[in-house]
Enzyme design. Structure first.
Site, PDB file in Angstrom:
ATOM      1  N   ASP A 443       0.831  -1.204   0.000  1.00 11.79           N
ATOM      2  CA  ASP A 443       0.000   0.000   0.000  1.00 11.79           C
ATOM      3  C   ASP A 443       0.868   1.257   0.000  1.00 11.79           C
ATOM      4  O   ASP A 443       2.085   1.202   0.247  1.00 11.79           O
ATOM      5  CB  ASP A 443      -0.887  -0.038   1.255  1.00 11.79           C
ATOM      6  CG  ASP A 443      -2.238   0.613   1.039  1.00 11.79           C
ATOM      7  OD1 ASP A 443      -2.346   1.478   0.160  1.00 11.79           O
ATOM      8  OD2 ASP A 443      -3.178   0.260   1.760  1.00 11.79           O
ATOM      9  N   ASP A 507     -10.906   2.043  -3.016  1.00  5.17           N
ATOM     10  CA  ASP A 507     -11.395   1.761  -1.661  1.00  5.17           C
ATOM     11  C   ASP A 507     -12.917   1.763  -1.638  1.00  5.17           C
ATOM     12  O   ASP A 507     -13.521   1.447  -0.620  1.00  5.17           O
ATOM     13  CB  ASP A 507     -10.876   2.825  -0.674  1.00  5.17           C
ATOM     14  CG  ASP A 507      -9.469   2.501  -0.191  1.00  5.17           C
ATOM     15  OD1 ASP A 507      -9.009   1.364  -0.416  1.00  5.17           O
ATOM     16  OD2 ASP A 507      -8.836   3.384   0.417  1.00  5.17           O
TER      17      ASP A 507
HETATM   18  C1  GLA Z   1      -5.675   1.795   2.246  1.00  2.00           C
HETATM   19  C2  GLA Z   1      -6.144   0.650   1.383  1.00  2.00           C
HETATM   20  C3  GLA Z   1      -7.199  -0.145   2.119  1.00  2.00           C
HETATM   21  C4  GLA Z   1      -6.615  -0.647   3.402  1.00  2.00           C
HETATM   22  C5  GLA Z   1      -6.102   0.516   4.225  1.00  2.00           C
HETATM   23  C6  GLA Z   1      -5.371   0.044   5.458  1.00  2.00           C
HETATM   24  O1  GLA Z   1      -6.681   2.746   2.393  1.00  2.00           O
HETATM   25  O2  GLA Z   1      -6.614   1.103   0.157  1.00  2.00           O
HETATM   26  O3  GLA Z   1      -7.648  -1.213   1.322  1.00  2.00           O
HETATM   27  O4  GLA Z   1      -5.589  -1.552   3.152  1.00  2.00           O
HETATM   28  O5  GLA Z   1      -5.220   1.333   3.493  1.00  2.00           O
HETATM   29  O6  GLA Z   1      -4.889   1.079   6.214  1.00  2.00           O
END
Ligand code: GLA
Length: 705
Positions: A443, A507
């Protein structure tokens, strides 16, 4: 003056004709034409109008101010204020198969330039330049761009915009005077300025018109431009944005532009996407994962967030396995002190308070259930509230003396700092070596402000070091699948796809929003690289509720997963999850190897997406009712890509619960199925059923003769 020669690169349906003399100029990039190259040349000598320079000015493969190109040049730089408008002369040309390599020089400026242009069997062009400083003294590079010509009939553009949780939105605009420019300074590929654009003839559509599509393979700052010169000629340009003083080459040092990918289609956007999808499948994705079915995910993030309790997580895993899930991923929250998003990034050690017995019992439990285990990391980031920051405050990617704004309470680590780089590699290496981990979700949750190493701007080098870190992990663990995520779809491009296998597209798991996001992503990416999960019935991002049928059908059309806590779901909902997981497995090889079609509809309130198998023996079609139907009858549903001369049985595979209750009568074919030729499906179609807004149906076509 050197004698001019024509070179030809041929794809399956497209062609590049390049004239090479003192410099190189692309004379034709479009439909493949048969005939003598020499006669082409004769036809394209330009007139010289009054009121301009007295000589013809070529749009060379690297447009040069010094030759009289007044639009954006391909290179801007200087050596202590000198040699700021170089002019390159060709020294060597090599053509080997699909690849044309051109070496040019500006001896005065002490610069050498290598230009590579390839056109493959999928009709995808790849091009880049490399600049070498051949003289003593630093050469500063301010701009260095890839340029491709566009015919004067390209009068319309499709570009992308977006934001967090709303990636890949498309917009159309005329390409008239001056042109279009987009700039990304966010330090990652970005949700806002996805680095691609499509230029085309007026009113180009999914199935009609000529289009020239471009994708700039770079995960950092960039500038894209569709330039209309004052003389009417057009070109497309793509470049990395370098910050002031960022790129300086000592004698013998070089810099390359990223690869620009481009494709011509004479049949609109679908054919362009087919070219790019085929190219990605064949030449971008790593071999290790090409022929392996992509395992269905269960990701813990929206199920438990930071609330980790090993027994409970094991129960989630057991229930996930019962649903047919094949890969179980522990997302954020597992490492030391990570109880919310204000602390602990950088402390890549297991949180022993949360996991007193270690991670092993969970990994073993997951494996015993027959699933792969996956783990979340955000390696490039650091919280000030972390042991890592307390020990190494100097590891921040920052300019000393300035207080940077935070993003999600976090800062970025300077990857040019070897100690920091090695620490991150060692931590990833430790976990991948100690546990049977099949997948990592990599990420990157904030934008980069003021990137600097030792005070010097380093946006570009930070991106390159990030690639090196992923490459190093990849080299040691080639069988570990990596997902590129950046707060959802903030780092989605071909360069990172060369070293990863999957993208977290957004997300936002709201099925309606996902329909738009996934469609936008489909212009350049095949469905199998797009992470697409069934979320909770009340979406965490939009607070909107959708039926399980709409969520399930929407998630089917990518690399499917589930993003919720199965333990908290009731039996009926779980039975549906299991049904969609089974359906995905049944359709997976078709969805992940077939040809995708975005089908025009009679009513804009519908979206139709289908995937046809390579041998045209079957297809699956998703019909989405995204808004209230405009009319009481919605015209016909067409199915593209089937074999015209074959007959197919067409039937509904999945539909909303209330499908039959919302009308007096749905079209009979949708009850009993029907048999139709591929030609009829394409040209006439079937009567469109009536659907409630925010629902979808799934249709299957199977060849019977
Ligand atoms: C980001 C990702 C999510 C999740 C969060 C965790 O927003 O896109 O899918 O993994 O971080 O903190």
């Amino acid at each position: 003056m050197k004698e001019k020669t024509l070179f030809q690169l041929n794809g399956t349906s497209s062609q590049l004709v390049v004239e090479v003399g003192d410099f190189a100029e692309i004379l034709h990039w479009g439909k493949k034409i048969s005939g003598s190259l020499e006669s082409f040349r004769q036809s394209l000598y330009r007139p010289i109008p009054h009121g301009r320079l007295d000589n013809d000015v070529a749009m060379t493969t690297l447009p040069e101010l010094g030759r009289g190109v007044f639009s954006s040049p391909g290179l801007e730089g200087h050596r202590d204020g000198h040699h700021w408008a170089p002019v390159f002369f060709l020294k060597n040309v090599e053509k080997s198969g699909d690849i044309l390599s051109l070496t040019s020089e500006d001896q005065r400026a002490g610069l050498s330039l290598l230009t590579e242009i390839c056109l493959d069997e999928f009709d995808v062009v790849k091009t880049r330049h490399t600049l070498i400083n051949t003289k003593s003294g630093k050469y500063f590079v301010n701009r260095f761009a890839n340029s491709m010509p566009l015919p004067a009939r390209t009068t319309e553009l499709m570009t992308f915009h977006g934001r967090w949780a709303r990636e890949f939105q498309t917009q159309r605009q005329p390409l008239l005077h001056n042109g279009y420019q987009q700039e990304n300074r966010r330090g990652r590929t970005s949700h806002e300025h996805y680095p691609a654009m499509v230029c085309g003839t007026a009113n180009f559509s999914e199935i009609q018109g000529e289009v020239w599509g471009f994708h700039f393979a770079w995960s950092g700052n960039h500038r894209l431009r569709a330039d209309v010169k004052t003389d009417g000629r057009r070109m497309m340009q793509a470049e990395v944005i370098y910050f002031p003083g960022e790129i300086s080459l000592e004698k013998g040092e070089s810099i390359s532009t990223p690869w620009l990918y481009a494709s011509y289609s004479e049949n609109g956007l679908n054919q362009m996407s087919h070219h790019f999808h085929d190219h990605v499948r064949e030449s971008v994705l790593a071999d290790d994962f090409k022929n392996k079915p992509r395992p269905v995910h269960l990701n813990t993030w929206e199920g438990i967030y930071f609330d980790h309790e090993p027994e409970y997580i094991m129960e989630m895993a057991s229930q996930a396995a019962e649903l047919g899930v094949e890969r179980f991923i522990i997302d954020d929250g597992w490492f030391k002190g990570r109880n919310d998003d204000t602390a602990a990034l950088g402390d890549w050690f297991l949180d022993e308070l949360k996991y007193p017995n270690g991670l092993l019992p969970i990994v073993e439990h997951v494996n015993q259930l027959g699933m792969e285990f996956g783990l979340w990391f955000e390696p490039e980031m650091i919280n000030k509230n972390s042991d890592l920051y307390r020990a190494h405050p100097d590891w921040l990617l920052a300019v000393d003396g300035y207080e940077q704004p935070t993003g999600r309470h976090q800062y970025v680590i300077d990857l040019q700092n070897d100690d920091a780089f090695n620490f991150l590699y060692e931590r990833l290496d430790y976990f991948l070596s100690a546990y049977n981990i099949g997948y990592i979700k990599w990420d990157m949750n904030r934008e980069i402000v003021q990137p600097a190493h030792d005070g010097v701007a380093s946006g570009c080098k930070q991106t390159e070091r990030y690639y090196q870190l992923v490459d190093k992990i990849r080299a040691k663990f080639p069988h570990v699948s990596i997902e590129s995520c950046a707060g959802g779809g903030g780092r989605i491009d071909y360069e990172i796809l060369k070293r990863t296998d999957r993208f977290w597209a957004s997300d936002n798991n709201d099925a309606l929003e996902r329909q738009g996001i996934q469609r936008g992503m489909s212009y350049f990416f095949p469905p199998e690289v797009m992470g697409s999960h069934i979320g909770a019935d009340k979406c965490h991002c939009t607070r909107r509720r959708h039926s399980i049928e709409f969520r399930g059908v929407t998630a089917l059309f990518g690399h499917m997963g589930i993003e919720l806590d199965p333990v908290k779901e009731d039996g009926e909902e779980k039975a549906h999850f299991a049904r969609y997981v089974a359906l995905h497995k049944q359709l997976r090889s078709l969805l992940h190897t077939g040809t995708m079609w975005r089908t025009p509809t009679d009513d804009p309130a519908h979206q139709v997406l289908s995937v046809v198998s390579e041998d045209q023996s079957q297809a699956v079609v998703m019909v989405t009712q995204s808004a209230m139907p405009t009319h009481s009858l919605s015209g016909n549903l067409r199915i593209l890509g089937l074999d015209s001369n074959s007959t197919y049985r067409i039937y509904i595979l999945d539909k909303p619960k209330n499908y039959n209750d919302i009308v007096v009568f749905q079209p009979p074919w949708s009850k009993e199925g029907c048999e139709l030729s591929g030609e009829w499906c394409k040209e006439v179609g079937l009567s469109m059923p009536i659907l409630d807004p925010e629902t979808a149906i799934l249709i299957k076509a199977e060849k019977i003769s």
